[in-house]
Motif scaffolding. Structure first.
Motif, PDB file in Angstrom:
ATOM      1  N   ALA A   1      -0.915 -14.315  -7.207  1.00 10.10           N
ATOM      2  CA  ALA A   1      -1.964 -13.500  -6.580  1.00 10.10           C
ATOM      3  C   ALA A   1      -3.257 -14.294  -6.432  1.00 10.10           C
ATOM      4  O   ALA A   1      -3.971 -14.134  -5.443  1.00 10.10           O
ATOM      5  CB  ALA A   1      -2.199 -12.232  -7.396  1.00 10.10           C
TER       6      ALA A   1
ATOM      7  N   GLY B   1       0.057  -3.975 -11.917  1.00  6.27           N
ATOM      8  CA  GLY B   1      -1.349  -3.979 -11.498  1.00  6.27           C
ATOM      9  C   GLY B   1      -1.667  -4.990 -10.409  1.00  6.27           C
ATOM     10  O   GLY B   1      -2.245  -4.657  -9.373  1.00  6.27           O
ATOM     11  N   ARG B   2      -1.290  -6.231 -10.632  1.00  3.96           N
ATOM     12  CA  ARG B   2      -1.595  -7.275  -9.645  1.00  3.96           C
ATOM     13  C   ARG B   2      -0.813  -7.080  -8.359  1.00  3.96           C
ATOM     14  O   ARG B   2      -1.338  -7.279  -7.256  1.00  3.96           O
ATOM     15  CB  ARG B   2      -1.297  -8.664 -10.225  1.00  3.96           C
ATOM     16  N   SER B   3       0.453  -6.685  -8.490  1.00  2.00           N
ATOM     17  CA  SER B   3       1.252  -6.485  -7.274  1.00  2.00           C
ATOM     18  C   SER B   3       0.706  -5.311  -6.462  1.00  2.00           C
ATOM     19  O   SER B   3       0.706  -5.352  -5.230  1.00  2.00           O
ATOM     20  CB  SER B   3       2.727  -6.283  -7.612  1.00  2.00           C
ATOM     21  N   ARG B   4       0.213  -4.289  -7.120  1.00  2.00           N
ATOM     22  CA  ARG B   4      -0.380  -3.147  -6.408  1.00  2.00           C
ATOM     23  C   ARG B   4      -1.614  -3.596  -5.629  1.00  2.00           C
ATOM     24  O   ARG B   4      -1.787  -3.246  -4.463  1.00  2.00           O
ATOM     25  CB  ARG B   4      -0.715  -2.026  -7.385  1.00  2.00           C
ATOM     26  N   GLN B   5      -2.476  -4.367  -6.268  1.00  2.00           N
ATOM     27  CA  GLN B   5      -3.683  -4.869  -5.594  1.00  2.00           C
ATOM     28  C   GLN B   5      -3.308  -5.754  -4.408  1.00  2.00           C
ATOM     29  O   GLN B   5      -3.877  -5.639  -3.322  1.00  2.00           O
ATOM     30  CB  GLN B   5      -4.556  -5.667  -6.575  1.00  2.00           C
ATOM     31  N   ALA B   6      -2.351  -6.655  -4.607  1.00  2.00           N
ATOM     32  CA  ALA B   6      -1.923  -7.555  -3.536  1.00  2.00           C
ATOM     33  C   ALA B   6      -1.268  -6.768  -2.401  1.00  2.00           C
ATOM     34  O   ALA B   6      -1.479  -7.075  -1.220  1.00  2.00           O
ATOM     35  CB  ALA B   6      -0.967  -8.617  -4.085  1.00  2.00           C
ATOM     36  N   THR B   7      -0.487  -5.751  -2.740  1.00  2.00           N
ATOM     37  CA  THR B   7       0.146  -4.900  -1.726  1.00  2.00           C
ATOM     38  C   THR B   7      -0.905  -4.205  -0.887  1.00  2.00           C
ATOM     39  O   THR B   7      -0.812  -4.182   0.352  1.00  2.00           O
ATOM     40  CB  THR B   7       1.084  -3.868  -2.394  1.00  2.00           C
ATOM     41  N   MET B   8      -1.928  -3.638  -1.527  1.00  2.00           N
ATOM     42  CA  MET B   8      -2.998  -2.967  -0.786  1.00  2.00           C
ATOM     43  C   MET B   8      -3.695  -3.944   0.156  1.00  2.00           C
ATOM     44  O   MET B   8      -3.957  -3.629   1.321  1.00  2.00           O
ATOM     45  CB  MET B   8      -4.008  -2.327  -1.747  1.00  2.00           C
ATOM     46  N   TRP B   9      -3.994  -5.139  -0.335  1.00  2.00           N
ATOM     47  CA  TRP B   9      -4.700  -6.128   0.493  1.00  2.00           C
ATOM     48  C   TRP B   9      -3.832  -6.554   1.683  1.00  2.00           C
ATOM     49  O   TRP B   9      -4.310  -6.620   2.814  1.00  2.00           O
ATOM     50  CB  TRP B   9      -5.093  -7.343  -0.338  1.00  2.00           C
TER      51      TRP B   9
ATOM     52  N   ASP C   1       5.080  -2.232  -3.098  1.00  2.00           N
ATOM     53  CA  ASP C   1       4.899  -2.561  -4.512  1.00  2.00           C
ATOM     54  C   ASP C   1       6.161  -2.230  -5.305  1.00  2.00           C
ATOM     55  O   ASP C   1       6.778  -1.187  -5.096  1.00  2.00           O
ATOM     56  CB  ASP C   1       3.714  -1.756  -5.071  1.00  2.00           C
TER      57      ASP C   1
END
Length: 107
Positions: free
Chosen positions: A39, A63-71, A81
């Protein structure tokens, strides 16, 4: 923001699975078919992502995958995600490999 997510057991065979954890986490254990793209390097390495199809993003716990998915979704990608991350992947008994001869584990 609501994003699409799936359990690890719902990731389709042959899917573009992107592991966004850091190098030491990847080395300890990852899905055999995953592509490693931390990420922290995602924006600089967008060219390394497959250009077609859904991207399934996984980290340790989500957590990180969710943020990266949103971006990624906000920037025109079709990202999904993987809920529970590699912790849930491991608990589900899905295949994992580690670098070298080590027994795969989740860091």
């Amino acid at each position: 923001m609501d994003i699409e997510s799936v359990d690890p057991t719902q990731v389709p065979e042959g899917a573009h699975l992107i592991d966004v954890r850091e190098q030491d986490e990847w080395d300890a254990g990852h899905a055999p078919s995953a592509q490693h793209l931390p990420a922290s390097e995602l924006i600089a390495r967008l060219g390394d992502l497959p250009e077609d199809g859904d991207l399934y993003l996984v980290c340790r716990s989500g957590g990180r995958s969710r943020q990266a998915t949103m971006w990624l979704n906000a920037n025109g990608y079709d990202a999904i995600d993987v809920r529970g991350g590699m912790d849930q992947w491991f608990e589900s008994g899905l295949p994992m490999v580690a670098e070298g001869d080590a027994e795969p584990r989740v860091l």
